[in-house]
Design a protein around this motif. Structure first.
Motif, PDB file in Angstrom:
ATOM      1  N   SER A  15       0.515  -0.767   0.156  1.00  0.00           N
ATOM      2  CA  SER A  15       0.065  -0.342  -0.155  1.00  0.00           C
ATOM      3  C   SER A  15       1.279   1.392   0.002  1.00  0.00           C
ATOM      4  O   SER A  15       0.192   2.212  -0.623  1.00  0.00           O
ATOM      5  N   GLN A  43      -2.937   3.108  -4.926  1.00  0.00           N
ATOM      6  CA  GLN A  43      -2.323   3.881  -4.183  1.00  0.00           C
ATOM      7  C   GLN A  43      -1.607   5.049  -4.407  1.00  0.00           C
ATOM      8  O   GLN A  43      -2.231   6.294  -4.121  1.00  0.00           O
TER       9      GLN A  43
ATOM     10  N   SER B  46      -4.509   7.529  -4.705  1.00  0.00           N
ATOM     11  CA  SER B  46      -5.271   7.333  -4.300  1.00  0.00           C
ATOM     12  C   SER B  46      -5.452   9.491  -3.494  1.00  0.00           C
ATOM     13  O   SER B  46      -6.651   9.754  -2.719  1.00  0.00           O
ATOM     14  N   ASN B  77      -7.801   1.231   2.544  1.00  0.00           N
ATOM     15  CA  ASN B  77      -6.828   2.591   1.232  1.00  0.00           C
ATOM     16  C   ASN B  77      -7.536   4.081   1.864  1.00  0.00           C
ATOM     17  O   ASN B  77      -7.934   4.488   1.396  1.00  0.00           O
TER      18      ASN B  77
END
Lengths: 221, 221
Positions: A15, A43, B46, B77
């Protein structure tokens, strides 16, 4: 890459960018193929692909986008960052896969490839349409979440893999692989074993990759 | 969000962060739901969700991850970045969807939701298992690539949407929508119309969003 025995691919499914890159640096030179994993792409974006290409200029690099739509755009974006191969999800429509293939081939001077990720209820009829479109790589999964629920590799999985190979696919397999269960695939012409945490979370990742390679060599010679 | 008539959702499907944010700023306050699109998430990660949450603290925000695996991780996440809802691809296994739902609910204090993206050959039997798992939102697509090949909304699509609504789903529809073809959906209890470039690439994006809303109001009253 190997012609006669299965390749080893490391999946970087972290992540955080720093963890993915630490893992990449520690095992990238031991494996045949490096994968920018979906979790990490979602991510940190395609900078992951770009940095990996910079670190490993000569390795085959896969962007595991599991692309479902806008295939041409996603493939172009990733190929420009350095991806040789890109994944599409099996439920993507054929136009999406074709658009992705066209874009990744153009940017990789005909050597770009699309791999189809097999999740859920795909059919052999669908698979035939991928072959007809020039897409001859599939990835057969045990999903991470299915593994968490206790599922594992079965005779049924192996039969499906065999059938896909006989159709003419190069088949990569992934999900819960370790040096103990590679033996299950003996006699099958597996294209690539994809391993994530089995390598990257090992106490010594490079040694873990070497053990996988030794086991592949022992079984496939 | 509206209870009686369809919501309007804008999809930010740009390849560059600055373009997505420019579009968000120009139309975000006109729409009911803002979507961080897949293409953009795969490009910039993100941070897109995080920035949109900062700009629009009170809007419903969807991370269109089209998640196929590692549902718990991807949902966590994105929810931590501010996503209320997240999409899973229909070919994801049920454990993946359940794990995603659990994570997004926990972080959103029970208000998080998973939406299933319908691509390819899903079945009503599968759809029933999503409902049974507490997932009652689906997104019915014309894929961008299918549209490019000339496909459009047909009676067959409308029948499928009706059937899904009758099963108990809140159904969002997307793909090639314009103020001319919303009329096709008259009489159907559509949950949300999702529009991307039809709004964001219009000469005046805010006016385009207002025209969609006026048309929704005209038809659904």
């Amino acid at each position: 890459m190997n012609k006669r025995r299965p390749n080893l691919q490391v999946a970087l499914d972290h992540s955080e960018l720093h963890s993915a890159l630490k893992a990449a640096v520690s095992v990238g030179h031991e494996v045949d193929i490096i994968e920018a994993g979906t979790v990490c792409l979602l991510q940190v974006g395609s900078q992951l692909v770009e940095i990996l290409r910079g670190l490993f200029p000569d390795k085959t690099l896969v962007a595991d986008t599991k692309c479902a739509d806008a295939g041409g755009t996603v493939a172009k974006n990733n190929a420009l960052c350095g991806a040789n191969w890109m994944t599409c999800i099996c439920s993507a429509t054929l136009p999406t896969m074709k658009a992705a293939r066209k874009a990744i081939q153009e940017i990789n001077d005909k050597n770009g490839e699309i791999q189809v990720e097999l999740y859920g209820d795909w059919t052999y009829e669908q698979a035939k349409t991928w072959l007809d479109a020039g897409i001859s790589q599939v990835i057969y999964h045990q999903s991470r979440d299915a593994l968490l629920e206790g599922k594992t590799w079965s005779e049924k999985d192996l039969d499906k893999i065999k059938k896909l190979i006989n159709m003419g696919f190069r088949v990569s397999v992934t999900g819960g692989l370790d040096t103990e269960n590679l033996e299950l695939f003996r006699g099958l012409d597996i294209f690539t074993f994809i391993v994530g945490r089995g390598i990257t979370e090992a106490p010594k990742p490079a040694e873990a990759a070497q053990e996988f390679k030794a086991e592949i060599l022992r079984i496939w010679g």
